[in-house]
Motif scaffolding. Structure first.
Motif, short mmCIF file in Angstrom:
data_model
loop_
_atom_site.label_atom_id
_atom_site.label_comp_id
_atom_site.label_asym_id
_atom_site.label_seq_id
_atom_site.Cartn_x
_atom_site.Cartn_y
_atom_site.Cartn_z
N LEU A 248 0.95 -1.19 -0.08
CA LEU A 248 0.11 -0.06 -0.04
C LEU A 248 0.92 1.27 0.01
CD1 LEU A 248 -3.11 -0.36 2.25
CD2 LEU A 248 -2.76 -0.82 -0.16
N ASP B 255 -5.70 6.06 3.88
CA ASP B 255 -5.19 4.88 4.69
C ASP B 255 -5.44 5.32 6.26
OD1 ASP B 255 -4.02 3.81 2.40
OD2 ASP B 255 -2.01 4.73 2.91
N GLY C 34 2.38 3.08 3.85
CA GLY C 34 1.47 2.07 3.54
C GLY C 34 0.63 1.67 4.91
N GLU D 100 -5.55 -4.70 -2.50
CA GLU D 100 -4.22 -4.04 -2.68
C GLU D 100 -4.58 -2.47 -3.08
OE1 GLU D 100 -1.01 -6.48 -3.46
OE2 GLU D 100 -0.10 -4.75 -4.20
N ARG D 101 -5.25 -1.67 -2.28
CA ARG D 101 -5.47 -0.30 -2.86
C ARG D 101 -5.82 0.49 -1.62
NH1 ARG D 101 -11.46 -0.16 -3.15
NH2 ARG D 101 -12.16 -2.50 -2.93
N ASN D 102 -5.52 1.97 -1.70
CA ASN D 102 -5.75 2.77 -0.58
C ASN D 102 -7.06 3.28 -0.65
OD1 ASN D 102 -3.05 3.54 -2.20
ND2 ASN D 102 -2.69 3.55 0.11
#
Ligand SMILES: Cc1cc2nc3c(=O)[nH]c(=O)nc-3n(C[C@H](O)[C@H](O)[C@H](O)COP(=O)(O)OP(=O)(O)OC[C@H]3O[C@@H](n4cnc5c(N)ncnc54)[C@H](O)[C@@H]3O)c2cc1C
Ligand code: FES
Lengths: 532, 109
Positions: free
Chosen positions: A60, A210, A365, A517-519
């Protein structure tokens, strides 16, 4: 402070450095006792540091921001050395330790447990050396940014010492307000870490990302009660001396929860250690106060003294002899990976508004490597300062007082008396109970309901009348206003992310999912944080 | 149960000096700052004193007088007895235990 120094160096003639407390003393930087990660050793390269940072971030990290952290960070560490910060030496180079997650010894420090104070002092001295181009004003609590035609043109603030409302006009504004650990009952940072910068940016129209990734530090001091020591202090002990993490029955347990046997070394990453301690306590095998034991009893007294000299005396004053006594530790809110979304020049989505340091999201991340936070604060400060100077030189629209009116009206309003200190404590308990390192849909829903009820009680006006000096009751209300928005952001993002990754662990979704797998970007919509 | 009795100087500049008396349960190991924060949550949220770092003795904001001696509230231990707290005498009083401690060139004037 690095941002102010760099802005002045790049030609900004009128830099205003504001802090709600004393300049350079009120945040997490001055409290950091441990180490700073930077590729400055022989044979090391910032690309190696980047590879470790990206791996820890579990897919991330914003790779460009992470690269800047590692590359510019190393330059800043060398510049700090020229400014005589006093990095510990070994032979011809810097002394360094290998922290978990780093592929080699990469973490420099200032002995003994003095990294943060030395960094702050050095930056303060450099700010003063710059002279008149930087004006420092402490005890200024920024409560709102001023937005004109979608551009930030300054801020509204409370002057704490007098209770007066202030307006500040600025062609460029940098948010460098640090993290949000005050949202939690047990936290490692100062009382100023209410997440103000996230709320200020969000209200001005910026995007956060995040927000679900709050880092808990696994071995925060729990018992016996220590005074005059930072709760994070056991980490450097573990770097230098290993130490053994034991359950209530004095058995090692990290392996039981997926870790590797430590054999007296310090090799377990933060998220795994937090998991192992929490699970061991849940299984009824915790230490008496609900944590784990940490033992250095196997380390000879002479070795303890060589590693931590004066700190051993401070411990003795607290009645602790590490050759004889174990101490109790448990996870504690420590750092926030998420924050304001910026580009590689530290520009937010809102013209005129930049961010730097822990207030920025994306570089680390889903999990931050130890030592990366101070590097991030220095590197992003430097970048933001340079960009702010550039923007200031371009000029900006004049400050329009009308745009500041609603924020000024809030500071002038008189509301009913309230025990705002108790309301802050309630918010902290809501977050600790259900939005800690381990989350479930039911717990997050409970937290959302409790926060909504709290928001109702807090209302829309601060208690009593304006103009009182050092009015903590009103300041707590202003902080609650920001903390509620930030807490809601964490809950919204944590609810949406139905997987477990890094610092965000969902007990109802224990696996890491490639689909996630993304913000998660958040923006303010009709006064509440929403997924963008 | 052992208790601590805090005699705390209240009021701002120009107000006649007075000491408010607060009784609270003595918690072994607590600092004076812990007790003051507990008082704000449980009894009187308007009590004014300075602090930032809570426990680490890093910010140096929590200086005050305990029984006439200068202390850091976050490192002085609470004791089960009468304790008197006053603001620093050589600094300008803001209110209660809070005084102006910022360096002169970092103040808004
Ligand atoms: C106890 C502890 C130990 C740590 N140890 C390490 C370590 O060893 N290595 C490492 O890399 N990282 C460490 N960290 C993390 C690291 O210290 C922080 O991430 C970093 O210092 C953040 O720097 P910053 O400049 O972004 O913010 P800070 O240093 O936190 O500064 C933010 C400033 O903003 C001010 N402020 C906040 N809100 C407002 C407002 N509304 N108006 C005006 N001013 C405001 C605050 O008063 C504060 O002075 C540690 C953190 C803690 C708490
Ligand atoms: S609260 Fe920071 S030094 Fe006492």
């Amino acid at each position: 402070m690095y941002a102010a120094i760099e802005a002045a160096r790049q030609g900004a003639g009128s830099v205003l450095l504001l802090d709600r407390s004393l300049i350079g003393r009120g945040g997490a930087t001055v409290m950091a006792q441990m180490t700073v990660a930077a590729a400055v050793g022989p044979g090391d390269d910032w690309r190696h540091h980047l590879a470790d940072t990206l791996a820890a971030g579990r897919g991330l990290c914003d790779p460009e921001l992470a690269a800047l952290l590692c590359e510019v960070g190393a330059e800043c560490i060398l510049e700090m050395d020229r400014w005589k910060v006093g990095w510990a030496r070994a032979g011809n180079g810097f002394a360094s330790v290998q922290a978990p997650g780093h592929d080699r010894a990469r973490c420099v420090y200032v002995d003994f447990l003095s990294t943060g104070p030395a960094v702050s002092k050095t930056l303060r001295a450099q700010v003063q050396r710059v002279g008149d181009a930087i004006r420092r004003v402490g005890e200024v609590l920024v409560t709102d940014l001023v937005v004109q035609q979608g551009r930030v043109t300054g801020a509204v603030a409370l002057h704490v010492a007098s209770g007066a409302a202030l307006t500040i006009a600025a062609p460029a504004t940098i948010i460098a307000t640090g993290g949000l650990t005050r949202l939690y009952a047990r936290n490692s940072a100062s009382a100023n870490m209410s997440g103000d910068g996230y709320a200020l940016a969000m209200r001005a129209g910026a995007t956060l990302l995040d927000m679900e990734f709050v880092q808990f530090f696994p071995i925060g001091h729990l018992a016996p009660r220590l005074i005059g020591m930072d709760p994070i202090m056991w980490d450097p002990f573990r770097y230098k001396l290993g130490g053994r993490l034991l359950n209530g029955a004095m058995q090692e347990f990290v392996e039981r929860w997926g870790g590797d046997a430590e054999n007296g070394t310090y090799s377990t990453t933060r998220d795994l250690a937090t998991y192992a301690i929490t699970k061991e306590v849940e299984a009824g095998r915790g230490s008496p106060n609900g944590g784990a034991w940490l033992s250095f009893t196997h380390v000879p007294a002479a070795e303890l003294r060589a590693a931590f000299g004066p700190v051993i005396d401070r411990l003795a004053a607290n009645g602790i002899d590490l050759t004889r006594d174990c101490i109790e530790v448990s996870p504690i809110a420590h750092y926030h990976m998420g924050g304001v979304r910026v580009d590689t020049a530290m520009r937010t989505d809102v013209p005129g508004l930049l961010a730097a340091g822990e207030a920025v999201g994306g570089a680390n991340g889903a999990n931050r490597l130890s030592g990366n936070a101070i590097t991030e604060a220095l590197a992003f400060g430097r970048l933001a300062g340079a960009e702010a100077a550039r923007q200031a030189a371009e000029g900006a629209p004049g400050f329009d007082l009308a745009a500041a009116r609603p924020a000024l009206a809030l500071l002038a309003s008189e509301g009913p008396a309230q025990n705002t200190a108790a309301l802050v404590a309630r918010l902290q308990h809501i977050m600790s109970a259900d939005v800690g390192p381990f989350r479930t849909a039911a717990g997050l829903a409970r937290a959302a309901t409790a926060l909504a009820a709290l928001r109702g009680e807090v209302g829309t006006t601060p208690p009593a009348a304006p103009g009182l000096a050092h009015d903590l009751a009103r300041m707590d209300w202003l902080d609650l206003r920001q903390m509620l928005l930030v807490a809601e952001s964490v809950v919204v993002a944590a609810t949406a992310r139905t997987e477990s990754r890094g610092a965000h662990q969902r007990e109802d979704f224990p696996e890491m999912s490639p689909n996630w797998e993304r913000n998660l970007p958040l923006r303010l919509s009709a006064g509440v944080p929403e997924l963008a | 149960m052992p208790t601590t009795t805090l005699h705390i100087r209240r009021g701002g500049p120009g107000e006649p000096p007075r000491h408010d008396v607060f009784e609270l349960a003595f918690e072994p190991g607590e600092s004076v700052l812990d007790a003051l924060r507990r008082l704000r949550i449980g009894t009187d949220p308007t009590l004014a004193f300075r602090y930032a770092c809570l426990n680490a003795n890093a910010c140096k904001e929590c200086m005050m007088l305990l029984d006439g001696k200068v202390i850091y509230a976050c490192t002085a231990r609470l004791e089960a007895r009468d304790m008197r707290l006053d603001p620093l005498p050589n600094k300008t009083l803001l209110r209660d235990l809070a005084t102006v401690i910022a360096p002169p060139d970092e103040r808004l004037e």
